[in-house]
Design a protein around this motif. Sequence first.
Motif, PDB file in Angstrom:
ATOM      1  N   MET A 100      28.087  51.499  33.276  1.00 28.73           N
ATOM      2  CA  MET A 100      28.624  50.518  33.206  1.00 28.73           C
ATOM      3  C   MET A 100      30.881  50.979  33.279  1.00 28.73           C
ATOM      4  SD  MET A 100      27.675  50.849  28.466  1.00 28.73           S
ATOM      5  CE  MET A 100      29.977  51.406  28.687  1.00 28.73           C
ATOM      6  N   ASP A 101      30.787  49.429  33.661  1.00 24.29           N
ATOM      7  CA  ASP A 101      32.047  49.141  33.732  1.00 24.29           C
ATOM      8  C   ASP A 101      33.696  49.650  32.902  1.00 24.29           C
ATOM      9  OD1 ASP A 101      32.362  47.286  32.620  1.00 24.29           O
ATOM     10  OD2 ASP A 101      32.509  45.705  34.066  1.00 24.29           O
ATOM     11  N   GLY A 102      34.316  49.779  32.732  1.00 28.55           N
ATOM     12  CA  GLY A 102      35.371  49.714  31.254  1.00 28.55           C
ATOM     13  C   GLY A 102      35.510  48.716  30.397  1.00 28.55           C
ATOM     14  N   ARG A 103      34.942  48.016  30.726  1.00 28.79           N
ATOM     15  CA  ARG A 103      34.557  46.821  29.910  1.00 28.79           C
ATOM     16  C   ARG A 103      33.488  47.172  29.167  1.00 28.79           C
ATOM     17  NH1 ARG A 103      35.086  41.501  33.300  1.00 28.79           N
ATOM     18  NH2 ARG A 103      33.626  43.438  34.073  1.00 28.79           N
ATOM     19  N   GLY A 104      33.053  47.407  28.781  1.00 31.71           N
ATOM     20  CA  GLY A 104      31.393  48.077  28.357  1.00 31.71           C
ATOM     21  C   GLY A 104      30.623  47.043  28.248  1.00 31.71           C
ATOM     22  N   SER A 105      30.316  46.205  29.265  1.00 28.23           N
ATOM     23  CA  SER A 105      28.771  45.423  29.186  1.00 28.23           C
ATOM     24  C   SER A 105      28.095  46.726  30.243  1.00 28.23           C
ATOM     25  CB  SER A 105      29.744  44.394  30.485  1.00 28.23           C
ATOM     26  OG  SER A 105      30.554  44.707  31.800  1.00 28.23           O
ATOM     27  N   TYR A 106      27.157  45.948  30.603  1.00 28.59           N
ATOM     28  CA  TYR A 106      25.252  46.727  30.926  1.00 28.59           C
ATOM     29  C   TYR A 106      25.693  46.120  32.200  1.00 28.59           C
ATOM     30  CZ  TYR A 106      25.410  48.804  25.691  1.00 28.59           C
ATOM     31  OH  TYR A 106      25.861  49.593  24.815  1.00 28.59           O
ATOM     32  N   PRO A 107      24.936  46.622  33.336  1.00 27.27           N
ATOM     33  CA  PRO A 107      24.356  46.538  34.477  1.00 27.27           C
ATOM     34  C   PRO A 107      23.146  45.701  34.356  1.00 27.27           C
ATOM     35  CG  PRO A 107      24.605  48.684  34.611  1.00 27.27           C
ATOM     36  CD  PRO A 107      25.220  48.417  33.519  1.00 27.27           C
ATOM     37  N   PRO A 111      20.284  45.798  35.688  1.00 28.49           N
ATOM     38  CA  PRO A 111      19.385  46.675  36.302  1.00 28.49           C
ATOM     39  C   PRO A 111      18.898  46.968  33.988  1.00 28.49           C
ATOM     40  CG  PRO A 111      19.913  46.825  37.796  1.00 28.49           C
ATOM     41  CD  PRO A 111      20.729  45.972  37.155  1.00 28.49           C
ATOM     42  N   SER A 112      19.672  47.315  33.986  1.00 24.77           N
ATOM     43  CA  SER A 112      19.820  47.681  32.251  1.00 24.77           C
ATOM     44  C   SER A 112      19.409  46.594  31.415  1.00 24.77           C
ATOM     45  CB  SER A 112      20.760  48.943  31.925  1.00 24.77           C
ATOM     46  OG  SER A 112      21.733  49.031  32.595  1.00 24.77           O
ATOM     47  N   LEU A 113      20.104  45.442  31.912  1.00 28.36           N
ATOM     48  CA  LEU A 113      20.013  44.190  30.538  1.00 28.36           C
ATOM     49  C   LEU A 113      18.512  43.885  31.106  1.00 28.36           C
ATOM     50  CD1 LEU A 113      23.032  42.000  31.030  1.00 28.36           C
ATOM     51  CD2 LEU A 113      22.366  43.620  29.288  1.00 28.36           C
ATOM     52  N   GLN A 114      17.799  43.950  31.953  1.00 24.99           N
ATOM     53  CA  GLN A 114      16.509  44.032  32.203  1.00 24.99           C
ATOM     54  C   GLN A 114      15.422  44.377  31.274  1.00 24.99           C
ATOM     55  OE1 GLN A 114      16.644  43.299  36.766  1.00 24.99           O
ATOM     56  NE2 GLN A 114      17.156  41.069  37.008  1.00 24.99           N
ATOM     57  N   GLN A 115      15.872  45.921  31.803  1.00 22.85           N
ATOM     58  CA  GLN A 115      14.861  47.239  31.364  1.00 22.85           C
ATOM     59  C   GLN A 115      14.873  46.661  29.296  1.00 22.85           C
ATOM     60  OE1 GLN A 115      12.985  49.415  32.921  1.00 22.85           O
ATOM     61  NE2 GLN A 115      11.935  49.748  31.539  1.00 22.85           N
ATOM     62  N   LEU A 116      15.780  46.399  29.533  1.00 25.20           N
ATOM     63  CA  LEU A 116      15.863  45.981  28.107  1.00 25.20           C
ATOM     64  C   LEU A 116      15.367  44.800  27.583  1.00 25.20           C
ATOM     65  CD1 LEU A 116      19.820  47.024  26.618  1.00 25.20           C
ATOM     66  CD2 LEU A 116      17.954  48.347  26.112  1.00 25.20           C
TER      67      LEU A 116
END
Length: 65
Positions: A1-8, A10-15
């Motif tokens: 996760m970067d400092g802006r609060g977004s998700y990478p 692969p995490s979004l794909q898994q969700l």
Amino acid sequence: MDGRGSYPLPSLQQLAYLNQKLENLLTAYQAVTLKNEAAAKKAVHAMKEYDEQLEKGFEGRAMSR
């Protein structure tokens, strides 16, 4: 996760994958529940008809003691 609060990605794909699996599970559960409800109603109806037939069989018979 970067400092802006977004998700990478692969995490979004898994969700998204898990969400789809949960939706499939919910759909299957709803289908089974509807089948079970229909089966229960059918069984109750059959028992009611059987009870009515038994009642008719006892009508007119004198109770002896």
